[in-house]
Design an enzyme around this catalytic site. Structure first.
Site, mmCIF file in Angstrom:
data_model
loop_
_atom_site.group_PDB
_atom_site.id
_atom_site.type_symbol
_atom_site.label_atom_id
_atom_site.label_comp_id
_atom_site.label_asym_id
_atom_site.label_seq_id
_atom_site.Cartn_x
_atom_site.Cartn_y
_atom_site.Cartn_z
ATOM 1 N N ILE A 64 0.639 -1.266 0.072
ATOM 2 C CA ILE A 64 0.138 0.319 0.143
ATOM 3 C C ILE A 64 1.006 1.335 0.331
ATOM 4 C CG2 ILE A 64 -0.326 -0.214 2.073
ATOM 5 C CD1 ILE A 64 -2.401 1.383 2.305
ATOM 6 N N SER A 65 0.323 2.183 -1.082
ATOM 7 C CA SER A 65 1.886 3.097 -1.448
ATOM 8 C C SER A 65 1.830 4.118 0.679
ATOM 9 C CB SER A 65 1.233 3.536 -2.045
ATOM 10 O OG SER A 65 1.482 3.489 -3.806
ATOM 11 N N GLN A 66 3.098 5.125 -0.243
ATOM 12 C CA GLN A 66 2.727 6.126 1.803
ATOM 13 C C GLN A 66 1.606 7.138 1.065
ATOM 14 O OE1 GLN A 66 6.979 6.660 0.437
ATOM 15 N NE2 GLN A 66 6.837 8.773 1.307
#
Length: 217
Positions: A64-66
């Site tokens: 899950i991207s920052q």
């Protein structure tokens, strides 16, 4: 919870402060990111870090991207309330959930069945009814549903995929990471104009590569 632990309100304020510090200034994007709880998309022992500005592992070897990268990509996409958006790479579903607050309709596709299944469950729990989740090869887009006002890729391609460019409406915007390796990638914005395609480099990023086919989960 100890007396020193931050309250939910304090965590949310700190979360939004981090986003603004990194350059996410669009009020609609910030509101969407305030309303969508990232914690709903982070499971297991990483749940305690849901509000940290960092990528976190999810199923199928993905991440899950920052949040700041999600915010900046969403900001660059400039989604309008009547837009139909295509997302390539559902992942946890967090990005699609934010897009759903900004667009009329979101189509999101991923090659991992277990990821699309989990994302769909999360969307149902959050009452997000304007997202259509599909399992498939995102490199070809969804020609039957296109063309699209906005297209977002959350996986890196060597070049903007031709089939996706063809599904971008006049005046439409595509945002994607481009690069031939994990170490050298650039987030770019492609705008379809009357005279062709305009390309703008936004910032260096690191994403998983765009893969063809459907994964054997």
């Amino acid at each position: 919870m100890s007396d020193d632990a931050p309250s939910d309100a304090e965590r949310k304020m700190q979360f939004l402060f981090q986003l603004r510090q990194k350059g996410v200034t669009d009020a609609r994007v910030l509101t969407a990111m305030e309303e969508i709880d990232r914690g709903a998309f982070v499971r297991g022992h990483f749940a305690a870090r849901a509000y940290d500005d960092m990528p976190l592992p999810i199923n199928a070897g993905q991440t899950i991207s920052q949040p700041s990268v999600v915010g900046l990509m969403t900001q660059a996409l400039n989604v309008q309330p009547r837009d139909t958006v295509l997302e390539i790479g559902t992942g946890s579903g967090y990005q699609a959930a934010i897009l759903s607050h900004l667009a009329r309709r979101v189509y999101t596709i991923d090659r991992h069945r277990n990821l699309t299944r989990d994302a769909e469950l999360a969307f149902t729990k959050l009452g997000l009814a304007n997202i259509t989740v599909l399992t498939g090869d995102g490199s070809y887009g969804l020609p039957d549903q296109g063309p699209f006002d906005r297209i977002l890729l959350t996986a890196a391609a060597e070049d903007p995929p031709g089939p996706l460019l063809k599904q971008l409406k006049p005046g439409g915007i595509m945002v994607l990471p481009v690069g031939q390796s994990d170490n050298v990638q650039m987030l770019i914005k492609v705008t379809r104009t009357e005279s062709g395609l305009d390309y703008d480099e936004l910032m260096p990023v690191r994403f998983v590569p765009l893969m063809e086919g459907i994964a054997r989960d």
